[in-house]
Write a protein that holds these residues in place. Structure first.
Motif, PDB file in Angstrom:
ATOM      1  N   ASP A  14       0.763  -1.362  -0.130  1.00 31.41           N
ATOM      2  CA  ASP A  14       0.050  -0.005  -0.066  1.00 31.41           C
ATOM      3  C   ASP A  14       0.921   1.317   0.010  1.00 31.41           C
ATOM      4  O   ASP A  14       0.383   2.194  -0.633  1.00 31.41           O
ATOM      5  CB  ASP A  14      -0.947  -0.026   1.188  1.00 31.41           C
ATOM      6  N   GLU A 164      -2.254  -1.040  16.730  1.00 30.97           N
ATOM      7  CA  GLU A 164      -2.364  -0.923  14.966  1.00 30.97           C
ATOM      8  C   GLU A 164      -0.550  -0.988  14.585  1.00 30.97           C
ATOM      9  O   GLU A 164       0.223  -0.404  15.153  1.00 30.97           O
ATOM     10  CB  GLU A 164      -2.837   0.301  14.500  1.00 30.97           C
ATOM     11  N   ASP A 240      -2.791   2.899   3.404  1.00 32.16           N
ATOM     12  CA  ASP A 240      -1.810   4.033   3.169  1.00 32.16           C
ATOM     13  C   ASP A 240      -2.096   5.005   1.961  1.00 32.16           C
ATOM     14  O   ASP A 240      -2.169   6.241   1.806  1.00 32.16           O
ATOM     15  CB  ASP A 240      -0.183   3.702   3.063  1.00 32.16           C
TER      16      ASP A 240
HETATM   17  O1  RIB Z   1      -1.754  -0.772   9.698  1.00 27.38           O
HETATM   18  C1  RIB Z   1      -1.814  -0.262   8.425  1.00 27.38           C
HETATM   19  C2  RIB Z   1      -0.445   0.024   8.297  1.00 27.38           C
HETATM   20  O2  RIB Z   1       0.346  -1.080   8.420  1.00 27.38           O
HETATM   21  C3  RIB Z   1       0.099   0.598   7.020  1.00 27.38           C
HETATM   22  O3  RIB Z   1       1.085   1.687   6.927  1.00 27.38           O
HETATM   23  C4  RIB Z   1       0.695  -0.735   6.043  1.00 27.38           C
HETATM   24  O4  RIB Z   1       1.543  -0.287   5.099  1.00 27.38           O
HETATM   25  C5  RIB Z   1       1.456  -1.254   7.585  1.00 27.38           C
HETATM   26  O5  RIB Z   1       2.497  -0.802   7.601  1.00 27.38           O
END
Ligand code: RIB
Ligand code: CA
Length: 319
Positions: A14, A164, A240
């Protein structure tokens, strides 16, 4: 006038798509791309950034800043949904940088060059941003804003039940940035989870004869496979890319000013984003958090932008 942007990335699928999208978007001037360890180790992140830039050779080359290990190392090997570096599938050629500059140095210099005008788009762990703020303590007040991909308000974590991924990787850096005097905007999982790239999208990518069309066909299938095997999902999140869309189309989001911090220790809650939502809060509001999003319009704009960027990237030449 295009908005000046520093892209801080840990590519990562992403991140990679967001990076190419931004490099070719008329509303943005990407002044620098800095890499950070996260989805992949620091050296691989830097290699992937160089590979992407070399492959696409955008009309206006950004400065490049290279990643180094976070102070406490990285607690993970690969992202929660992906156990592999999907960019390997594209086999990009990588030219050695003659004089590599550390990411935090590049961030400091580019923000200083245009005080108040630069948005830092933080798409990975906040290691580089915290280091830049440490290196130049005035920097938080000179940066236009820091737009952060990650954290959660009410959604479950995606690497642990509480955290996260980006916050979990370097929670001390995340706390430093949250507590800094910079203007901050958070695009948390609560909204980014709502966008999925499905098999339908995979079958309707921009033409393979364009560079971007070819690149997407190389990197997306391993990501789809990994998401299916590890998470049982028939599609992939593009967190992202959603955060990048907030830099281009802030009007697609509704924000709430909140009082937030990041848990740096703890057995269960490392990297959890915590918000003081008590009736009478003790904490000061310090961050605007995206709470609602016009998902349908965002997806439309994203797919249109991808198609336009693909044509801009030019034809995929044989060999
Ligand atoms: O949790 C989402 C994030 O984790 C994004 O930035 C993805 O690229 C991973 O790094
Ligand atoms: Ca990322």
């Amino acid at each position: 006038m295009p908005r000046k942007l520093i892209l801080d990335v840990d590519p990562g699928v992403d991140d990679a798509i967001a990076m190419v999208f931004a490099l070719y978007h008329p509303a943005l001037e990407v002044v620098a791309v800095t890499s950070v360890g996260g989805n992949v180790p620091p050296a691989v992140a830097s290699r992937n950034v160089s590979g992407i830039l070399g492959f696409f050779d955008p009309p206006r080359w950004p400065r490049v800043g290279v990643a180094s290990m976070p102070d406490d190392g990285l607690p993970v090997e690969g992202r929660y949904g992906l156990s592999i570096d999907c960019l390997e599938a594209a086999q990009l050629r990588v030219a050695e940088l003659r004089n590599p500059h550390p990411a935090e140095k590049v961030i400091c210099e580019e923000v200083r060059a245009a005080p108040g005008e630069v948005t830092i788009l933080a798409l990975g762990p906040l290691t580089n941003i915290a280091r830049a703020f440490r290196r130049d303590p005035e920097l938080p007040t000179l940066v236009g804003k820091v737009l952060i991909s990650g954290g959660t308000v009410s959604a479950a974590g995606n690497v642990t039940p509480a955290a996260e991924f980006n916050m979990y990787c370097d929670p001390k850096a995340a706390r430093e940035v949250f507590r800094s005097a910079s203007t901050k905007v958070l695009i948390p999982l609560d909204v980014t989870n709502r966008v999925m790239l499905s098999f339908d999208h995979l079958n309707n990518l921009p033409p393979e004869t364009t560079r971007l069309g070819w690149f997407l066909r190389a990197i997306l299938p391993p990501a789809f496979l990994s998401y299916r095997q590890r998470l049982g999902l028939e599609g992939i999140h593009i967190h992202d890319c959603v955060t990048l869309m907030a830099a281009i189309h802030p009007e697609l989001f509704e924000y709430e000013d909140m009082a937030g911090d990041v848990e740096t220790g703890g057995e269960l809650c490392r990297g959890a984003t915590v918000f003081d939502r008590r009736r009478v809060p003790d904490w000061q509001k310090n961050i605007a958090v995206a709470r609602k999003m016009d998902t349908a319009r965002l997806v439309d704009y994203f797919l249109e932008g991808l198609e336009r960027a693909a044509w801009e990237t030019g034809p995929m030449l044989p060999g």
